[in-house]
Design an enzyme around this catalytic site. Structure first.
Site, PDB file in Angstrom:
ATOM      1  N   CYS B  37       0.816  -1.220   0.000  1.00 46.35           N
ATOM      2  CA  CYS B  37       0.000   0.000   0.000  1.00 46.35           C
ATOM      3  C   CYS B  37       0.846   1.265   0.000  1.00 46.35           C
ATOM      4  CB  CYS B  37      -0.981   0.005   1.175  1.00 46.35           C
ATOM      5  SG  CYS B  37      -0.222  -0.228   2.763  1.00 46.35           S
ATOM      6  N   ASP B  39       2.596   2.555   2.429  1.00 44.55           N
ATOM      7  CA  ASP B  39       2.678   3.257   3.717  1.00 44.55           C
ATOM      8  C   ASP B  39       4.097   3.194   4.280  1.00 44.55           C
ATOM      9  OD1 ASP B  39       0.001   3.523   3.420  1.00 44.55           O
ATOM     10  OD2 ASP B  39      -0.583   2.365   5.186  1.00 44.55           O
ATOM     11  N   CYS B  63      -2.646   5.138   5.806  1.00 46.06           N
ATOM     12  CA  CYS B  63      -4.083   5.187   6.082  1.00 46.06           C
ATOM     13  C   CYS B  63      -4.342   5.414   7.571  1.00 46.06           C
ATOM     14  CB  CYS B  63      -4.734   3.892   5.635  1.00 46.06           C
ATOM     15  SG  CYS B  63      -4.214   2.482   6.625  1.00 46.06           S
ATOM     16  N   CYS B 106      -1.661  -3.350   9.082  1.00 47.87           N
ATOM     17  CA  CYS B 106      -1.230  -2.090   9.695  1.00 47.87           C
ATOM     18  C   CYS B 106      -0.709  -2.335  11.108  1.00 47.87           C
ATOM     19  CB  CYS B 106      -2.394  -1.094   9.769  1.00 47.87           C
ATOM     20  SG  CYS B 106      -3.056  -0.660   8.154  1.00 47.87           S
TER      21      CYS B 106
END
Lengths: 212, 134
Positions: B37, B39, B63, B106
């Site tokens: 993603c 991140d 996010c 995450c």
């Protein structure tokens, strides 16, 4: 290798995945075993002639357009939709270097999907992307130079992305032309880097929207 | 998809955002990323002479769940010893924030960040001794 199939309508022989039966000219279903490259009649690889991709895409859009099949039976209308869906998906995937790279890593069997987490095998790179992010964060969006600063940052990032695309393209070239499997590892690493940079550009563009 | 209240709370009022001097021998810096993603997460810990984490800072670009996970982790590890901090598992983070399955990674990222920061701190402590010898 092309597979021979039987036309669903006239039972004559057809090459699986060809659009129309050579005997009765009736539309045939797309072959799910063909990859996007094969479907577009392109050699698999990272270096694509995007002009050819565009041309084939437009030609087939016209050939398979659902409007041409409105007065036909349900099967033909369905196959027309399947081809158009397939065309759009393939075009989207192959057009963009990032999705093309991801797709190639899949079809070469290198990896099915991008790892969600990775230990920082390359901390210097993470530091680099962190610095890009911080520079963007520090742009004063209310300042009078904000639009210009964002544009300059975007230009610099685009150059960085171009360099990544060249490097990952070389990796794929080493595999497809040179037969060196390690080329795929290089390609995967730089595809991941390009993804980090692309997400950065997404964020930058969200901020830039304030000025338009 | 709607975020859970605890995620929103951390997202809107993240705790301990910022940076510490990464050249400080008492500071360990962890850097982790999620290639899928894009991140990136930086987690820094400052360890006192008693081996206790007396400060923690983070910076996360990603996010809401990634920001909330790292924010929560900085709160949890303050006042803990290194070993206690290392015992925090992604499951604990995911449960506390009620993360849905698609956001579990995450919390894994936040757990990895703790480990990465501790590794950096320990390397520095060892390196400090080596540096005087070589």
């Amino acid at each position: 290798m092309n597979r021979v199939d039987v036309c669903w309508s006239c039972r004559g022989g057809v090459v699986a995945g060809e659009g129309f039966c050579p005997t009765c000219r009736v539309i045939q279903p797309p072959d799910p075993r063909r990859d996007h490259f094969h479907y577009f009649g392109l050699n698999p690889g990272f270096d694509l002639d995007l002009g050819v991709l565009d041309t084939v895409y437009r030609q087939r859009q016209q050939q398979f357009h659902p409007d041409l099949f409105v007065s036909r039976g349900a099967t033909e209308r369905r196959y027309s939709m399947e081809h158009v869906t397939r065309l759009n998906e393939g075009y989207r995937t192959l057009k963009d270097p990032l999705t093309r790279g991801e797709y190639l890593l899949k079809v070469t069997g290198f990896r099915e999907q991008t790892p969600e987490n990775a230990t920082p095998s390359d901390p210097a790179f993470l530091l680099e992307i962190m610095e890009w992010r911080e520079t963007l964060e520090e742009v004063d969006l209310k300042g009078k130079n904000a639009a210009m600063q964002l544009q300059q940052l975007r230009d610099r990032m685009m150059e960085t992305c171009d360099a990544e695309v060249v490097t990952l393209g070389k990796g794929f070239h080493d595999w497809f032309v040179g037969g060196k499997r390690e080329g795929l590892a290089v390609a995967a690493q730089h595809t991941d880097r390009l993804r980090y940079f692309t997400r950065f550009l997404d964020e930058l563009d969200r901020k830039s929207e304030l000025f338009f | 998809m709607a975020y859970n209240d605890k995620v929103l709370e951390h997202y809107e009022k993240p705790r301990n955002v910022g940076s510490m001097d990464k050249n400080d021998l008492h500071v360990g810096t962890g850097m982790v990323g999620a290639p899928a993603c894009g991140d990136v997460m930086k987690l820094q810990i400052r360890v006192n002479d008693a081996g206790v984490i007396d400060d923690a800072k983070f910076k996360t670009f990603g996010c809401g769940s990634a920001i909330a996970s790292s924010s929560l982790v900085t709160e949890w590890i303050k006042g803990k010893t290194i070993d206690q901090a290392l015992s925090i598992k992604n499951k604990d983070i995911a449960e506390e924030l009620a993360l849905p399955p698609v956001k579990i990674h995450c919390s894994v990222l936040a757990e990895d960040a703790i480990r990465s920061a501790v590794d950096d701190y320990r390397k520095k402590q060892k390196g400090g001794v080596n540096a005087s010898g070589s």
